[in-house]
Design an enzyme around this catalytic site. Structure first.
Site, PDB file in Angstrom:
ATOM      1  N   SER A   1      53.522  20.046  84.093  1.00  0.00           N
ATOM      2  CA  SER A   1      53.758  21.231  83.284  1.00  0.00           C
ATOM      3  C   SER A   1      54.144  20.784  81.877  1.00  0.00           C
ATOM      4  O   SER A   1      54.474  19.612  81.646  1.00  0.00           O
ATOM      5  CB  SER A   1      54.882  22.080  83.912  1.00  0.00           C
ATOM      6  OG  SER A   1      55.164  23.237  83.150  1.00  0.00           O
ATOM      7  N   CYS A   2      54.099  21.729  80.918  1.00  0.00           N
ATOM      8  CA  CYS A   2      54.542  21.437  79.545  1.00  0.00           C
ATOM      9  C   CYS A   2      54.863  22.771  78.894  1.00  0.00           C
ATOM     10  O   CYS A   2      55.383  23.672  79.549  1.00  0.00           O
ATOM     11  CB  CYS A   2      53.482  20.645  78.783  1.00  0.00           C
ATOM     12  SG  CYS A   2      51.895  21.507  78.605  1.00  0.00           S
ATOM     13  N   GLY A   3      54.560  22.935  77.609  1.00  0.00           N
ATOM     14  CA  GLY A   3      54.819  24.200  76.955  1.00  0.00           C
ATOM     15  C   GLY A   3      53.753  25.240  77.254  1.00  0.00           C
ATOM     16  O   GLY A   3      54.053  26.362  77.677  1.00  0.00           O
TER      17      GLY A   3
ATOM     18  N   GLY B   1      50.393  24.097  78.636  1.00  0.00           N
ATOM     19  CA  GLY B   1      49.320  23.517  79.429  1.00  0.00           C
ATOM     20  C   GLY B   1      48.506  22.447  78.741  1.00  0.00           C
ATOM     21  O   GLY B   1      47.571  21.915  79.331  1.00  0.00           O
TER      22      GLY B   1
ATOM     23  N   TRP C   1      55.471  26.228  80.826  1.00  0.00           N
ATOM     24  CA  TRP C   1      56.784  26.799  80.534  1.00  0.00           C
ATOM     25  C   TRP C   1      56.703  28.135  79.795  1.00  0.00           C
ATOM     26  O   TRP C   1      57.592  28.982  79.925  1.00  0.00           O
ATOM     27  CB  TRP C   1      57.637  25.809  79.743  1.00  0.00           C
ATOM     28  CG  TRP C   1      59.052  26.292  79.648  1.00  0.00           C
ATOM     29  CD1 TRP C   1      59.708  26.769  78.547  1.00  0.00           C
ATOM     30  CD2 TRP C   1      59.980  26.398  80.725  1.00  0.00           C
ATOM     31  NE1 TRP C   1      60.980  27.166  78.879  1.00  0.00           N
ATOM     32  CE2 TRP C   1      61.171  26.940  80.215  1.00  0.00           C
ATOM     33  CE3 TRP C   1      59.917  26.089  82.096  1.00  0.00           C
ATOM     34  CZ2 TRP C   1      62.300  27.185  81.010  1.00  0.00           C
ATOM     35  CZ3 TRP C   1      61.029  26.326  82.879  1.00  0.00           C
ATOM     36  CH2 TRP C   1      62.200  26.862  82.333  1.00  0.00           C
TER      37      TRP C   1
END
Length: 284
Positions: A239-241, A243, A268
């Site tokens: 996951s990240c901010g 994608g 996120w």
């Protein structure tokens, strides 16, 4: 066991030698955070690798989604790819400006949609330019074609699946955002998104996995995951901010021979903007 890096990367030397090969598609997948103050499309138009087409990560998305960078449906992706003159059978070389920031997301999208020969240009456009290689501002002539999709939905995690993962611990969540955002000490760049991380998640910032635009050696990659508390023998969801940089984690995992991984496409921005999802702060 680590995979052969040539399964994932081509060098600037290789690309320069093969630029005129039939069946080669060169893709500029540059994208930047708003805070970076850079316009990827304008930079492409000012100068790019010959034959390169621009892959706009803010445009090649699912149209009705309220989230940024939502993976488009297979049909929509096929339309975009075909309009760029890219076939699923092409040798596809993706690059970005610094080398390993946004290009892994484009690499991942093509792989998920069924392309088999997808590579990232090691060192990116910065290395290409530093070596004095050919750069052009001429528009690339495109002959549209058919991109036949073979979508692998097993590589994409939904919100419902993430709820199950977080509640049941069926996979490890690894977050690619910088430590400050993961720990909740730095604000999120998007309004209405809470700070922190999914309970139980581990933090491996994507920007720590490269050097001079290239992925770190296998032993350093392995150490980065293990020091963060990631068990490389177990399933992982990245996951990240929004994608994008989560794909760098997928790339690094696969370079280490780890195949049981998925990417949480909403990332996120989706999880942190909801009122019914649990959020943790502090170090993992």
């Amino acid at each position: 066991m680590a995979s052969d890096r040539t399964d994932f990367f081509v060098t600037t030397e290789w690309l320069a030698e093969h630029l005129n090969d039939p069946g080669l598609s060169v893709v500029d997948g540059s994208w930047y955070l708003p805070a970076q103050g850079r316009d990827a499309r304008a930079e492409y138009e000012a100068g790019h690798i010959p034959r390169a087409v621009f892959f706009d990560q803010d445009v090649v998305v699912q149209p009705e989604s309220k989230l940024p960078h939502t993976l488009p449906s297979p049909e929509i992706f096929a339309t975009f790819a075909g309009s760029m003159g890219i076939s699923q059978d092409d040798t596809i070389v993706v690059y970005d400006g610094p080398g390993l920031f946004s290009s892994p997301r484009v690499w991942w999208m093509f792989k998920v949609m069924g392309a088999k020969k997808v590579f990232i240009l090691e060192g990116g456009f910065d290395r290409w330019k530093a070596e004095g290689r050919l750069v052009t501002s001429r528009p690339t002539k495109i002959a549209s074609c058919l991109f036949e999709v073979d979508f692998d939905k097993r590589k994409v995690a939904s919100l419902a699946e993430m709820r199950s993962v977080v509640e049941g611990g069926t996979a490890q969540v690894v977050d690619a955002r910088p430590a400050g955002r993961f720990e909740g000490t730095d604000p999120e760049p998007r309004a209405g998104v809470r700070s922190g991380h999914m309970p139980g998640a581990r933090n491996v910032p994507a920007l720590t996995l490269s050097r001079d635009g290239a992925l770190l050696p296998a032993e350093e990659l392995r150490a980065a995951f293990e020091q963060a508390g990631v068990d490389l023998s177990r399933p992982v969801v990245t996951s990240c901010g929004s994608g994008v940089t989560a794909a760098t984690l997928v790339l690094a995992l696969q370079a280490l021979g780890h195949e049981d991984n998925r990417l949480y496409d909403g990332s996120w921005t989706e999880w942190g903007s909801r009122g019914d999802t649990p959020v943790a702060t502090g170090k993992a």
